[in-house]
Scaffold this active site. Sequence first.
Site, PDB file in Angstrom:
ATOM      1  N   LYS A  22       0.843  -1.212   0.000  1.00 48.60           N
ATOM      2  CA  LYS A  22       0.000   0.000   0.000  1.00 48.60           C
ATOM      3  C   LYS A  22       0.871   1.253   0.000  1.00 48.60           C
ATOM      4  CE  LYS A  22      -2.018   1.725   3.999  1.00 48.60           C
ATOM      5  NZ  LYS A  22      -1.712   3.164   4.090  1.00 48.60           N
ATOM      6  N   ASN A  23       1.809   1.298   0.934  1.00 50.27           N
ATOM      7  CA  ASN A  23       2.559   2.538   1.108  1.00 50.27           C
ATOM      8  C   ASN A  23       3.567   2.793  -0.012  1.00 50.27           C
ATOM      9  OD1 ASN A  23       1.072   2.911   3.377  1.00 50.27           O
ATOM     10  ND2 ASN A  23       2.762   2.645   4.843  1.00 50.27           N
ATOM     11  N   ARG A  92      -4.467  10.058   3.953  1.00 52.17           N
ATOM     12  CA  ARG A  92      -3.301  10.893   4.189  1.00 52.17           C
ATOM     13  C   ARG A  92      -2.466  11.075   2.906  1.00 52.17           C
ATOM     14  NH1 ARG A  92      -0.683  14.270   7.857  1.00 52.17           N
ATOM     15  NH2 ARG A  92       1.558  14.037   7.624  1.00 52.17           N
ATOM     16  N   CYS A 116      -5.561   7.727   8.998  1.00 54.29           N
ATOM     17  CA  CYS A 116      -5.900   7.133  10.292  1.00 54.29           C
ATOM     18  C   CYS A 116      -5.694   8.128  11.421  1.00 54.29           C
ATOM     19  CB  CYS A 116      -5.033   5.895  10.520  1.00 54.29           C
ATOM     20  SG  CYS A 116      -5.646   4.449   9.674  1.00 54.29           S
ATOM     21  N   ARG A 121      -0.653  14.514  13.075  1.00 56.30           N
ATOM     22  CA  ARG A 121      -0.281  14.371  11.672  1.00 56.30           C
ATOM     23  C   ARG A 121      -0.333  15.679  10.877  1.00 56.30           C
ATOM     24  NH1 ARG A 121      -2.246   8.633   9.383  1.00 56.30           N
ATOM     25  NH2 ARG A 121      -0.139   8.550   8.586  1.00 56.30           N
ATOM     26  N   PRO A 122       0.388  16.688  11.332  1.00 58.56           N
ATOM     27  CA  PRO A 122       0.415  17.938  10.571  1.00 58.56           C
ATOM     28  C   PRO A 122       1.230  17.779   9.277  1.00 58.56           C
ATOM     29  CG  PRO A 122       1.915  18.062  12.431  1.00 58.56           C
ATOM     30  CD  PRO A 122       1.254  16.732  12.513  1.00 58.56           C
ATOM     31  N   ILE A 123       1.172  18.791   8.396  1.00 56.08           N
ATOM     32  CA  ILE A 123       1.968  18.728   7.165  1.00 56.08           C
ATOM     33  C   ILE A 123       2.888  19.948   7.062  1.00 56.08           C
ATOM     34  CG2 ILE A 123       0.400  17.242   5.857  1.00 56.08           C
ATOM     35  CD1 ILE A 123      -0.631  19.806   4.458  1.00 56.08           C
ATOM     36  N   ASP A 124       3.289  20.465   8.248  1.00 53.53           N
ATOM     37  CA  ASP A 124       4.135  21.658   8.253  1.00 53.53           C
ATOM     38  C   ASP A 124       5.468  21.446   7.526  1.00 53.53           C
ATOM     39  OD1 ASP A 124       4.381  19.854  10.467  1.00 53.53           O
ATOM     40  OD2 ASP A 124       5.742  21.247  11.445  1.00 53.53           O
ATOM     41  N   LEU A 125       6.048  20.243   7.668  1.00 54.80           N
ATOM     42  CA  LEU A 125       7.328  19.973   6.995  1.00 54.80           C
ATOM     43  C   LEU A 125       7.174  20.043   5.486  1.00 54.80           C
ATOM     44  CD1 LEU A 125       8.406  19.034   9.732  1.00 54.80           C
ATOM     45  CD2 LEU A 125       9.171  16.934   8.652  1.00 54.80           C
ATOM     46  N   ASP A 305       3.768   0.826  12.377  1.00 56.09           N
ATOM     47  CA  ASP A 305       2.590   0.151  11.821  1.00 56.09           C
ATOM     48  C   ASP A 305       2.425  -1.274  12.356  1.00 56.09           C
ATOM     49  OD1 ASP A 305       1.991   2.384  10.393  1.00 56.09           O
ATOM     50  OD2 ASP A 305       2.481   1.570   8.426  1.00 56.09           O
ATOM     51  N   ARG A 397      -8.939  -0.546   4.160  1.00 56.20           N
ATOM     52  CA  ARG A 397      -8.041   0.469   3.596  1.00 56.20           C
ATOM     53  C   ARG A 397      -6.715  -0.147   3.164  1.00 56.20           C
ATOM     54  NH1 ARG A 397      -6.476   5.043   7.139  1.00 56.20           N
ATOM     55  NH2 ARG A 397      -5.239   5.283   5.276  1.00 56.20           N
TER      56      ARG A 397
HETATM   57  C1  UD1 Z   1       3.756   7.023   6.708  1.00 59.08           C
HETATM   58  C2  UD1 Z   1       2.977   5.768   6.443  1.00 59.08           C
HETATM   59  C3  UD1 Z   1       2.422   5.205   7.736  1.00 59.08           C
HETATM   60  C4  UD1 Z   1       3.539   5.027   8.753  1.00 59.08           C
HETATM   61  C5  UD1 Z   1       4.355   6.304   8.910  1.00 59.08           C
HETATM   62  C6  UD1 Z   1       5.583   6.130   9.786  1.00 59.08           C
HETATM   63  C7  UD1 Z   1       2.056   6.002   4.226  1.00 59.08           C
HETATM   64  C8  UD1 Z   1       0.849   6.207   3.376  1.00 59.08           C
HETATM   65  N1  UD1 Z   1       1.879   6.066   5.558  1.00 59.08           N
HETATM   66  O1  UD1 Z   1       2.858   7.977   7.263  1.00 59.08           O
HETATM   67  O2  UD1 Z   1       1.807   3.956   7.446  1.00 59.08           O
HETATM   68  O3  UD1 Z   1       2.972   4.694  10.000  1.00 59.08           O
HETATM   69  O4  UD1 Z   1       4.813   6.758   7.616  1.00 59.08           O
HETATM   70  O5  UD1 Z   1       6.373   5.091   9.330  1.00 59.08           O
HETATM   71  O6  UD1 Z   1       3.134   5.744   3.716  1.00 59.08           O
HETATM   72  N2  UD1 Z   1       4.982  15.013  11.064  1.00 59.08           N
HETATM   73  C9  UD1 Z   1       4.910  16.357  11.368  1.00 59.08           C
HETATM   74  N3  UD1 Z   1       4.876  17.260  10.339  1.00 59.08           N
HETATM   75  C10 UD1 Z   1       4.898  16.882   9.020  1.00 59.08           C
HETATM   76  C11 UD1 Z   1       4.993  15.501   8.728  1.00 59.08           C
HETATM   77  C12 UD1 Z   1       5.035  14.580   9.769  1.00 59.08           C
HETATM   78  O7  UD1 Z   1       4.886  16.742  12.535  1.00 59.08           O
HETATM   79  O8  UD1 Z   1       4.854  17.751   8.137  1.00 59.08           O
HETATM   80  C13 UD1 Z   1       5.046  14.002  12.167  1.00 59.08           C
HETATM   81  C14 UD1 Z   1       3.824  13.097  12.219  1.00 59.08           C
HETATM   82  O9  UD1 Z   1       2.762  13.704  12.917  1.00 59.08           O
HETATM   83  C15 UD1 Z   1       4.387  11.872  12.920  1.00 59.08           C
HETATM   84  C16 UD1 Z   1       5.832  11.818  12.419  1.00 59.08           C
HETATM   85  O10 UD1 Z   1       6.110  13.116  11.914  1.00 59.08           O
HETATM   86  O11 UD1 Z   1       4.377  12.053  14.311  1.00 59.08           O
HETATM   87  C17 UD1 Z   1       6.092  10.806  11.326  1.00 59.08           C
HETATM   88  O12 UD1 Z   1       5.157  10.993  10.300  1.00 59.08           O
HETATM   89  P1  UD1 Z   1       5.433  10.554   8.781  1.00 59.08           P
HETATM   90  O13 UD1 Z   1       6.711   9.788   8.709  1.00 59.08           O
HETATM   91  O14 UD1 Z   1       5.293  11.761   7.931  1.00 59.08           O
HETATM   92  O15 UD1 Z   1       4.235   9.552   8.526  1.00 59.08           O
HETATM   93  P2  UD1 Z   1       3.238   9.522   7.296  1.00 59.08           P
HETATM   94  O16 UD1 Z   1       3.972   9.852   6.047  1.00 59.08           O
HETATM   95  O17 UD1 Z   1       2.015  10.257   7.651  1.00 59.08           O
END
Ligand code: UD1
Length: 416
Positions: A22-23, A92, A116, A121-125, A305, A397
């Site tokens: 999936k990922n 996401r 989920c 799970r912000p997207i600030d980065l 996961d 999912r």
């Molecule tokens: C992806 C995977 C998910 C897995 C996770 C960690 C997919 C579709 N999903 O999720 O299955 O559990 O990696 O291995 O591939 N964060 C911020 N700001 C940002 C981005 C992330 O604060 O802009 C934080 C998140 O809230 C979290 C951490 O960084 O606490 C890691 O998140 P991230 O590695 O980005 O996970 P996803 O890409 O959402």
Amino acid sequence: MDAIRIYGGKCLDGQTAIQGSKNASLPILAATLLIDGTCEIENCPDISDVYHMLRLLESLGCGVVREAALVRVNTRSFSGCDMPADSVGVMRSSVMLAGALLAKTGRICMKYPGGCVIGARPIDLHLRSLRLMGASIEESETGFCAEAARLKGAVLHLPFISVGATENLLLASVLADGVTVIEPAAREPEIRALCGFLQCAGARIEGAGTGRLVIHGVDRLRPVRYRVPADRIVAGTYLSACMCAGGRIFLKDAPADQMESVINCAERMGAAVSREADGILVTGRDHESVCDVVTTGCYPEFPTDMQSLFMAAMALSGRAGRIEETVFENRFRIVSELCKMGADITVQGNVAHVSPAGRLHGAIVRAQELRGGAALVAAALAADGTSIVTNRHYIDRGYEDIVLNLRALGADLELA
Ligand code: UD1
């Protein structure tokens, strides 16, 4: 009809093939937007997250055809209309489209992505790095609009590792003007798969699979046929189910080389895992556990996961265990449900303590997210009596035919 009924108590025995990841498939499907023409994606899992991604691509005007596990995406008819908010909302990975669409069209407006509920799970980065690449971005409470005539290469120092941000920025940078550096980059196998797809299409990426990616922007990418690798998390799910229920199963195509931390942990907890040329052979309870301790982390550490699945196995092991979650802040939602089945688990901050509870019993429990839902099914396989796991749509999912596959392994369960 949004539940699974499980009659517990049967050992697992037999073989199942592991679906495509999936990922890996989600960002690869998003990446097809960067390519003019038809890409063919093999081994694409038939799961609802992929369905939503394909709907998003269709809503942007792309031609999408699925023939069994082969998906063809033709971007020639791309029109760039709005994306259906419900698909953006549930998944996401829709954020991945931001980097790709911005690179392709120079402008994107979208709602904040869903996914989920396992943390903020912000997207600030993502947004901060796109700004460094020259995008002007306006945010509102519900979403954001970004614009950039052509994104520019930049040195992107991320404050911590993010899988999604690494993928999004890869997609934004392969067609950018100049060189982009992403550091620290996530090293998950799914990033390597995305890099593999983009490299086949002509992208110039150095450091795939390492913590430092250097991307030299190119003017165009060409259509490719690419095979999605097997899903290490799904393989780990069936491995955990076997640790819960006992028995001996062969997981065909399971990518053992990507599962070292999971296999090591399973072995420490009493399972036997034999790495074969075309998969892994798992014996659920083979020897005494020497240690029930799990700490999640970024790849190659133990995947977040897999955490709830190992919690289910620990709850059934008859020994005390400890799980530390370091990636997401709200990933213990399964605890209350396992306790309904008789488990004894307490949470202090980001640590869950699992006390020996003897056997679990059947109960009606609620899936609240994808992997936690699968973990409840795994626990129910070993519980005495009948369990019902509601909210099956979370499980759908990410799992193709989980009921049929477990039934083929000898479990007694059905859709309800
Ligand atoms: C992806 C995977 C998910 C897995 C996770 C960690 C997919 C579709 N999903 O999720 O299955 O559990 O990696 O291995 O591939 N964060 C911020 N700001 C940002 C981005 C992330 O604060 O802009 C934080 C998140 O809230 C979290 C951490 O960084 O606490 C890691 O998140 P991230 O590695 O980005 O996970 P996803 O890409 O959402």
